[in-house]
Write an enzyme that holds these catalytic residues in place. Structure first.
Site, PDB file in Angstrom:
ATOM      1  N   CYS A  90       0.859  -1.184   0.000  1.00  0.00           N
ATOM      2  CA  CYS A  90       0.000   0.000   0.000  1.00  0.00           C
ATOM      3  C   CYS A  90       0.893   1.232   0.000  1.00  0.00           C
ATOM      4  O   CYS A  90       1.630   1.467   0.970  1.00  0.00           O
ATOM      5  CB  CYS A  90      -0.928  -0.002   1.211  1.00  0.00           C
ATOM      6  SG  CYS A  90      -2.039   1.427   1.291  1.00  0.00           S
ATOM      7  N   CYS A 255      -2.949   7.441  -4.724  1.00  0.00           N
ATOM      8  CA  CYS A 255      -2.730   5.989  -4.643  1.00  0.00           C
ATOM      9  C   CYS A 255      -1.315   5.623  -5.063  1.00  0.00           C
ATOM     10  O   CYS A 255      -0.930   5.795  -6.221  1.00  0.00           O
ATOM     11  CB  CYS A 255      -3.740   5.212  -5.467  1.00  0.00           C
ATOM     12  SG  CYS A 255      -3.654   3.416  -5.189  1.00  0.00           S
TER      13      CYS A 255
END
Length: 336
Positions: A90, A255
């Protein structure tokens, strides 16, 4: 089960939340953080749902737990806990976790300004700037990223037939650029993108089973994210995206793994040069700076090492109790 107490520090990376569990994380078995991830999923996933889902979290919540490194050359290992599961990697979570950990002296890197981070997806090398008590920025050199497939098609109930690529940046992304039946994410609300994406992801994985299996980590084996692209809000930005993850979330940050996947896709198609800055906007307009740092190979095919640079802010502390003997919603719930 007895009451469980978790000490947490909360922050956000360019708008997307990060909750770092600093006390209360479980002891996990495994020779790597990848093996420990599987142990967590098998025996302790109630911690993830309890801390990430309502009523202690929300639909967009992301978190992490730190563990000692498995290789003494590295500084720390991390387990990512999200509403969508335990992701192998992530990017926004890494930037937020490193910011929180450095500012609170939870990590003492062997070399100031650099962190070697073990993730389930592999080793991530990190730079950070801390001119005073605050971390100014974090730059991660991500895992090998690559374009896995081009010009695939899928029937979308809302829009009709769509063409897309699948690219890997720590997770597999189906990337939809503007085309005949999709004018660009700038013409869609977040609500509509969520409604479209959930069914679309299911259809992609059903139509292309076993097509997206990581050649070095077979536990990573399907499309988990949808990345919609469109016109940026700022003319200085290179592009804009809306990343769908979990069951109903649009990433508020640009992101990190999505940016990595986007860089790999553009580079493979000759639309981005080596070491060229790519300013990537999120749905809310916050930005990461991405670059393809070097070419590498994965399973004999072209891949890249992308870097992603962004910032995070720490805003609070939480002591969270999970007591299944007293609270019927101790392990969390989702409404939609």
């Amino acid at each position: 089960m007895a009451i469980s107490t978790f000490e947490c520090i909360d922050g956000h990376t360019c708008g997307n939340p990060v909750r770092l569990v600093v006390k209360g994380g479980p002891n996990l078995k495994g020779e790597t953080i990848g093996e420990k991830r599987l142990h967590f999923l098998r025996d302790f996933d109630w911690i993830r749902t309890g801390l990430m889902f309502e009523p202690r979290g929300h639909d967009m919540m992301s978190g992490s737990i730190l563990y000692p490194p498995h290789n003494p050359e590295n500084d720390i290992a991390v387990l990512f806990i999200e509403t969508s599961g335990c992701l192998p990697m992530c990017g926004h979570g890494t930037i937020g976790t490193i910011t929180i950990a450095i500012e609170n002296n939870l990590i003492r890197p062997k070399k100031k300004g650099f962190v070697r981070l073990e993730t389930p997806a592999g080793l991530v090398k990190i730079e950070y700037s801390q001119p005073n008590d605050k971390v100014e920025w974090v730059k991660l050199n991500n895992v090998k990223s690559y374009l896995a497939a081009s010009d695939l098609t899928i029937d979308c109930p809302e829009l009709g037939e769509l063409v897309f690529d699948v690219s890997y940046g720590g997770n597999y992304y189906a990337i939809f650029d503007p085309q005949k039946n999709f004018s660009g994410m700038h013409n869609f609300s977040a609500t509509r993108l969520v409604q479209i994406s959930k069914e679309l992801r299911t259809r992609i994985n059903e139509k292309y089973p076993n097509k997206f299996v990581h050649p070095e980590n077979p536990a990573i084996n399907y499309v988990t994210h949808i990345l919609w692209t469109g016109k940026p809000l700022d003319e200085k930005s290179s592009g804009r995206n809306a990343v769908f993850y979990g069951d109903k979330a649009i990433d508020r940050s640009p992101c990190g793994t999505g940016t990595s996947a986007r860089l790999a896709q553009l580079y493979a198609k000759g639309k981005l040069s080596l070491e060229e800055d790519y300013i990537h906007e999120s749905f809310i307009g916050s930005t990461f700076i991405g670059r393809v740092e070097t070419e590498v190979e994965i399973d004999g095919n072209l891949a890249v090492i992308p870097s992603v640079k962004g910032w995070a802010k720490v805003y609070g502390r939480n002591t969270i109790n999970i007591d299944p003997d007293d609270d019927p919603y101790a392990h969390g719930f989702q409404v939609i």
